[in-house]
Scaffold this motif. Structure first.
Motif, PDB file in Angstrom:
ATOM      1  N   ALA A 244      43.302  60.373  33.034  1.00 54.72           N
ATOM      2  CA  ALA A 244      42.615  60.927  32.202  1.00 54.72           C
ATOM      3  C   ALA A 244      42.182  59.232  32.208  1.00 54.72           C
ATOM      4  O   ALA A 244      42.065  58.382  32.486  1.00 54.72           O
ATOM      5  CB  ALA A 244      43.457  61.063  30.716  1.00 54.72           C
ATOM      6  N   ILE A 245      40.829  58.916  30.806  1.00 57.44           N
ATOM      7  CA  ILE A 245      40.068  57.885  31.088  1.00 57.44           C
ATOM      8  C   ILE A 245      41.274  57.217  29.696  1.00 57.44           C
ATOM      9  O   ILE A 245      41.203  57.696  29.081  1.00 57.44           O
ATOM     10  CB  ILE A 245      38.534  58.150  29.810  1.00 57.44           C
ATOM     11  N   PRO A 246      41.133  56.219  30.078  1.00 54.22           N
ATOM     12  CA  PRO A 246      41.583  55.114  29.285  1.00 54.22           C
ATOM     13  C   PRO A 246      41.020  54.693  28.535  1.00 54.22           C
ATOM     14  O   PRO A 246      40.152  55.053  28.121  1.00 54.22           O
ATOM     15  CB  PRO A 246      42.793  53.851  29.983  1.00 54.22           C
ATOM     16  N   PRO A 247      41.677  54.192  26.854  1.00 56.34           N
ATOM     17  CA  PRO A 247      40.761  54.242  25.457  1.00 56.34           C
ATOM     18  C   PRO A 247      39.823  52.994  26.049  1.00 56.34           C
ATOM     19  O   PRO A 247      38.253  53.546  25.276  1.00 56.34           O
ATOM     20  CB  PRO A 247      41.727  53.582  24.442  1.00 56.34           C
ATOM     21  N   HIS A 248      39.408  51.956  26.703  1.00 55.85           N
ATOM     22  CA  HIS A 248      39.081  50.976  26.476  1.00 55.85           C
ATOM     23  C   HIS A 248      37.807  51.064  27.866  1.00 55.85           C
ATOM     24  O   HIS A 248      37.118  50.868  27.015  1.00 55.85           O
ATOM     25  CB  HIS A 248      39.686  49.657  26.731  1.00 55.85           C
ATOM     26  N   VAL A 249      38.251  51.966  28.826  1.00 55.51           N
ATOM     27  CA  VAL A 249      37.120  53.058  29.110  1.00 55.51           C
ATOM     28  C   VAL A 249      36.412  53.808  28.505  1.00 55.51           C
ATOM     29  O   VAL A 249      34.952  53.060  28.592  1.00 55.51           O
ATOM     30  CB  VAL A 249      37.454  53.317  30.898  1.00 55.51           C
ATOM     31  N   LEU A 250      36.622  54.495  27.686  1.00 55.68           N
ATOM     32  CA  LEU A 250      36.569  55.812  26.793  1.00 55.68           C
ATOM     33  C   LEU A 250      34.926  54.718  26.244  1.00 55.68           C
ATOM     34  O   LEU A 250      33.846  54.906  25.948  1.00 55.68           O
ATOM     35  CB  LEU A 250      36.900  56.364  25.947  1.00 55.68           C
ATOM     36  N   ALA A 251      35.549  53.863  25.242  1.00 58.45           N
ATOM     37  CA  ALA A 251      34.392  52.686  24.524  1.00 58.45           C
ATOM     38  C   ALA A 251      33.323  52.569  25.053  1.00 58.45           C
ATOM     39  O   ALA A 251      32.522  51.863  25.017  1.00 58.45           O
ATOM     40  CB  ALA A 251      35.588  51.850  24.328  1.00 58.45           C
ATOM     41  N   PRO A 287      36.239  62.198  39.507  1.00 57.81           N
ATOM     42  CA  PRO A 287      37.216  62.753  38.807  1.00 57.81           C
ATOM     43  C   PRO A 287      36.744  62.375  37.608  1.00 57.81           C
ATOM     44  O   PRO A 287      37.380  62.333  36.469  1.00 57.81           O
ATOM     45  CB  PRO A 287      37.853  61.241  39.739  1.00 57.81           C
ATOM     46  N   LEU A 288      36.058  61.302  37.238  1.00 57.50           N
ATOM     47  CA  LEU A 288      35.685  60.390  35.931  1.00 57.50           C
ATOM     48  C   LEU A 288      34.788  61.477  35.076  1.00 57.50           C
ATOM     49  O   LEU A 288      35.309  61.126  34.161  1.00 57.50           O
ATOM     50  CB  LEU A 288      34.575  59.167  35.984  1.00 57.50           C
ATOM     51  N   VAL A 289      34.231  62.502  35.574  1.00 58.34           N
ATOM     52  CA  VAL A 289      33.390  63.005  35.015  1.00 58.34           C
ATOM     53  C   VAL A 289      33.817  64.619  34.587  1.00 58.34           C
ATOM     54  O   VAL A 289      34.357  64.703  33.523  1.00 58.34           O
ATOM     55  CB  VAL A 289      31.895  63.960  36.109  1.00 58.34           C
ATOM     56  N   GLU A 290      35.360  64.941  35.060  1.00 54.59           N
ATOM     57  CA  GLU A 290      35.749  65.947  35.315  1.00 54.59           C
ATOM     58  C   GLU A 290      36.653  65.301  33.691  1.00 54.59           C
ATOM     59  O   GLU A 290      37.310  66.182  32.960  1.00 54.59           O
ATOM     60  CB  GLU A 290      37.175  66.505  36.234  1.00 54.59           C
ATOM     61  N   ALA A 291      37.333  64.199  33.588  1.00 55.28           N
ATOM     62  CA  ALA A 291      38.404  63.461  33.130  1.00 55.28           C
ATOM     63  C   ALA A 291      37.695  63.756  31.705  1.00 55.28           C
ATOM     64  O   ALA A 291      37.883  63.341  31.006  1.00 55.28           O
ATOM     65  CB  ALA A 291      38.452  62.147  33.300  1.00 55.28           C
ATOM     66  N   TRP A 292      36.278  63.062  31.094  1.00 50.70           N
ATOM     67  CA  TRP A 292      35.510  63.238  30.159  1.00 50.70           C
ATOM     68  C   TRP A 292      35.549  65.197  29.823  1.00 50.70           C
ATOM     69  O   TRP A 292      35.555  64.679  28.678  1.00 50.70           O
ATOM     70  CB  TRP A 292      33.707  62.649  30.780  1.00 50.70           C
ATOM     71  N   ASN A 293      35.204  65.665  30.323  1.00 50.64           N
ATOM     72  CA  ASN A 293      34.778  67.052  29.959  1.00 50.64           C
ATOM     73  C   ASN A 293      36.330  67.580  29.761  1.00 50.64           C
ATOM     74  O   ASN A 293      35.906  68.055  28.316  1.00 50.64           O
ATOM     75  CB  ASN A 293      34.266  67.970  31.965  1.00 50.64           C
ATOM     76  N   ALA A 294      36.853  66.836  29.672  1.00 48.67           N
ATOM     77  CA  ALA A 294      38.359  68.042  29.903  1.00 48.67           C
ATOM     78  C   ALA A 294      39.110  66.457  27.998  1.00 48.67           C
ATOM     79  O   ALA A 294      39.017  67.519  27.727  1.00 48.67           O
ATOM     80  CB  ALA A 294      39.879  67.016  30.786  1.00 48.67           C
ATOM     81  N   GLN A 295      38.557  65.768  28.291  1.00 47.53           N
ATOM     82  CA  GLN A 295      38.849  64.636  26.761  1.00 47.53           C
ATOM     83  C   GLN A 295      38.073  64.542  25.541  1.00 47.53           C
ATOM     84  O   GLN A 295      37.851  64.743  24.689  1.00 47.53           O
ATOM     85  CB  GLN A 295      39.309  63.150  27.561  1.00 47.53           C
ATOM     86  N   VAL A 296      36.380  64.886  26.363  1.00 45.11           N
ATOM     87  CA  VAL A 296      35.635  65.019  25.543  1.00 45.11           C
ATOM     88  C   VAL A 296      34.479  66.418  25.084  1.00 45.11           C
ATOM     89  O   VAL A 296      33.889  66.222  23.922  1.00 45.11           O
ATOM     90  CB  VAL A 296      34.325  63.203  25.535  1.00 45.11           C
ATOM     91  N   GLY A 297      34.247  66.058  26.410  1.00 39.40           N
ATOM     92  CA  GLY A 297      33.579  67.806  26.553  1.00 39.40           C
ATOM     93  C   GLY A 297      33.989  68.993  25.580  1.00 39.40           C
ATOM     94  O   GLY A 297      32.568  69.643  24.937  1.00 39.40           O
ATOM     95  N   GLN A 298      34.756  69.409  25.584  1.00 37.60           N
ATOM     96  CA  GLN A 298      34.909  70.843  24.730  1.00 37.60           C
ATOM     97  C   GLN A 298      34.762  70.267  23.085  1.00 37.60           C
ATOM     98  O   GLN A 298      34.270  70.998  22.842  1.00 37.60           O
ATOM     99  CB  GLN A 298      36.865  70.759  25.200  1.00 37.60           C
ATOM    100  N   PHE A 299      34.715  68.762  23.238  1.00 37.46           N
ATOM    101  CA  PHE A 299      34.756  68.412  21.453  1.00 37.46           C
ATOM    102  C   PHE A 299      33.172  69.123  21.053  1.00 37.46           C
ATOM    103  O   PHE A 299      33.093  69.549  19.549  1.00 37.46           O
ATOM    104  CB  PHE A 299      35.619  67.169  20.927  1.00 37.46           C
ATOM    105  N   VAL A 300      32.672  67.964  22.207  1.00 40.24           N
ATOM    106  CA  VAL A 300      30.862  68.213  22.122  1.00 40.24           C
ATOM    107  C   VAL A 300      30.549  69.269  21.663  1.00 40.24           C
ATOM    108  O   VAL A 300      30.092  69.512  21.000  1.00 40.24           O
ATOM    109  CB  VAL A 300      31.116  67.687  23.814  1.00 40.24           C
ATOM    110  N   LEU A 301      31.058  70.663  22.909  1.00 40.52           N
ATOM    111  CA  LEU A 301      30.508  71.869  22.888  1.00 40.52           C
ATOM    112  C   LEU A 301      31.028  72.290  21.708  1.00 40.52           C
ATOM    113  O   LEU A 301      30.282  73.022  20.821  1.00 40.52           O
ATOM    114  CB  LEU A 301      30.834  72.355  23.610  1.00 40.52           C
ATOM    115  N   VAL A 302      32.848  72.245  20.984  1.00 44.68           N
ATOM    116  CA  VAL A 302      32.808  72.904  19.903  1.00 44.68           C
ATOM    117  C   VAL A 302      32.259  72.638  18.461  1.00 44.68           C
ATOM    118  O   VAL A 302      32.005  73.308  18.182  1.00 44.68           O
ATOM    119  CB  VAL A 302      34.044  73.366  20.056  1.00 44.68           C
TER     120      VAL A 302
END
Length: 436
Positions: A244-251, A287-302
């Motif tokens: 998973a992407i840590p919160p500070h990295v996501l920021a 790995p970073l791209v896949e983690a982004w898609n899992a954490q953020v991608g679904q929300f962006v799409l929906v």
């Protein structure tokens, strides 16, 4: 409650109500189109059109006006643009340029890419030149024609990838050539669009245009030789935690995305290109791209994508194409757009040794436009170089060319022209598993 507070609460109430309708309609049509054998995102595009003046606004004008107003709320407009920036990041991060290195398919890929860009682009310019006097009076015919050219030339990589997965073509020669050529097509298409947008924003001033194109060249140089190494160091120093992407990295990622969006906006080529550029910076780090898609991608799409589709739908009035010339142009544009993609791609495939049925399949795949087309059209519309009538015609063309891909592939499968193997694995859209 003060007047300003009441106003804010009413705005919040309206926006929340709009979001409920948009997201609900998108999910409903998503499921319906999946059952019809179409990509779910096509159903979401149709949902956006149905919420506009083409259906809901026509039969329930009072309710539509109360819900959406005479034009989209500023809050909805901003949300749609933020969603596009994040979506473009996902699209950029999903580009797999490594496939272009396959030597045995390299020549075919380049030939198909050139054919799928050059002929449709010239055909689109021809459409623009011929239709300018009747469909775009008062608009600069040269810039209008260029936008028509890009609109006809574009291919939708994300939806194409989803179709390849559903029909078991992802690892086939024709599938690899199609997705690789489409990637080249989109990169060239975005560069063309960025250049045309800068040219249009310059109001035909040579000095202003030179400054903006110089700024764009400097931006691309800094992106490749400064930003890319810094992003590589960032990924190396701040690894994922348990996938998973840590919160500070996501920021930090969000700051990078929005900063690049500000840069491209300042260059006069729209903020969405900054999101795409940010995606290209990170596309090597799977790995970073896949983690982004899992954490953020679904929300962006929906959440965000239905907002953009409804934003587009509110601008599109299919019933407004009521005159004979407009309907004739609608038929002509759809026909020319289809032939300008399928025929040259088929010829390029045959010239490079692909059999008849694979070349035909390749042409049908490259004819897919979908979401990417809508982004191009909204840029042209916002700049004022695509009048509403041609905007609507090209929106219809985007939907028609995307919807027809599935039936053509099924017809080829039924004829046993191709060894299709329909996969039961969940297909992916923008790297995110598409769920029912």
């Amino acid at each position: 409650m003060t007047g300003s507070t009441h106003q804010s609460e009413m705005l919040l109430f309206t926006v929340l109500l709009q979001l409920i309708v948009m997201i609900g309609a998108a999910r409903l049509m998503h499921g319906l189109f999946r059952r019809m054998g179409q990509p779910g995102v096509v159903g979401e595009i149709v949902a956006g059109l149905l919420l506009g003046p083409s259906l809901f606004g026509h039969f329930f004008p009072g309710v539509s006006l109360s819900l959406f107003g005479a034009k989209p709320e500023p809050a909805i407009t901003v949300l749609s643009q933020i969603g596009l920036i994040l979506l473009m990041f996902q699209i950029g991060s999903e580009f797999e340029f490594g496939r272009l290195k396959a030597a045995r398919l390299h020549r075919t890929t380049i030939a198909v890419a050139v054919a799928s860009i050059l002929v449709p682009f010239l055909a689109g310019i021809g459409i623009g030149r011929l239709s300018a006097s009747s469909l775009a009076p008062g608009v600069d015919s040269f810039v209008y024609s260029l936008f028509c050219g890009v609109a006809v030339a574009i291919t939708a990589v994300p939806i194409l990838g989803r179709i390849l997965g559903e029909y078991g073509l992802t690892r086939s020669d024709v599938g690899i050539v199609a997705i690789s050529a489409a990637a080249v097509n989109d990169v060239v298409g975005w560069l063309l669009l960025a250049g045309i947008a800068a040219f249009a924003a310059a109001q035909l001033s040579v000095t202003y245009l030179a400054l903006h194109l110089g700024g764009l060249a400097l931006f691309l140089f800094a992106l490749r030789f400064v930003a890319a190494p810094l992003c590589d160091r960032l990924v190396a120093r701040l690894p994922l935690r348990d996938g998973a992407i840590p919160p500070h990295v996501l920021a930090i990622l969000l700051i990078v995305i929005f900063t690049l969006a500000l840069c491209t906006f300042a260059l006069g080529i729209f903020a969405i290109f900054g999101g795409f550029a940010a995606g290209l910076l990170f596309h090597r780090h799977r790995p970073l791209v896949e983690a982004w898609n899992a954490q953020v991608g679904q929300f962006v799409l929906v959440f965000f994508l239905p907002v953009f589709f409804t934003f587009t739908g509110l601008r599109t009035n299919l019933l407004g194409l009521s005159t004979g010339p407009e309907l004739a142009w609608l038929a002509a544009v759809c026909l020319i757009a289809v032939l300008a993609k399928i025929v040259p791609v088929y010829c390029a495939g045959r010239a490079n040794g692909l059999p008849h049925h694979e070349s035909l399949t390749l042409g049908a795949l490259m004819n897919t436009r979908g979401l990417m087309e809508l982004i191009v059209l909204n840029v042209g519309y916002d700049l004022g170089f695509l009048p509403r009538s041609m905007f609507t015609i090209l929106v219809v063309m985007a939907v028609v060319t995307t919807v027809m891909t599935g039936p053509i592939l099924r017809a080829l499968r039924d004829m046993r022209a191709l060894p299709f193997q329909t996969t039961h694995a969940r297909p992916q859209v923008y790297g995110v598993q598409e769920r029912p």
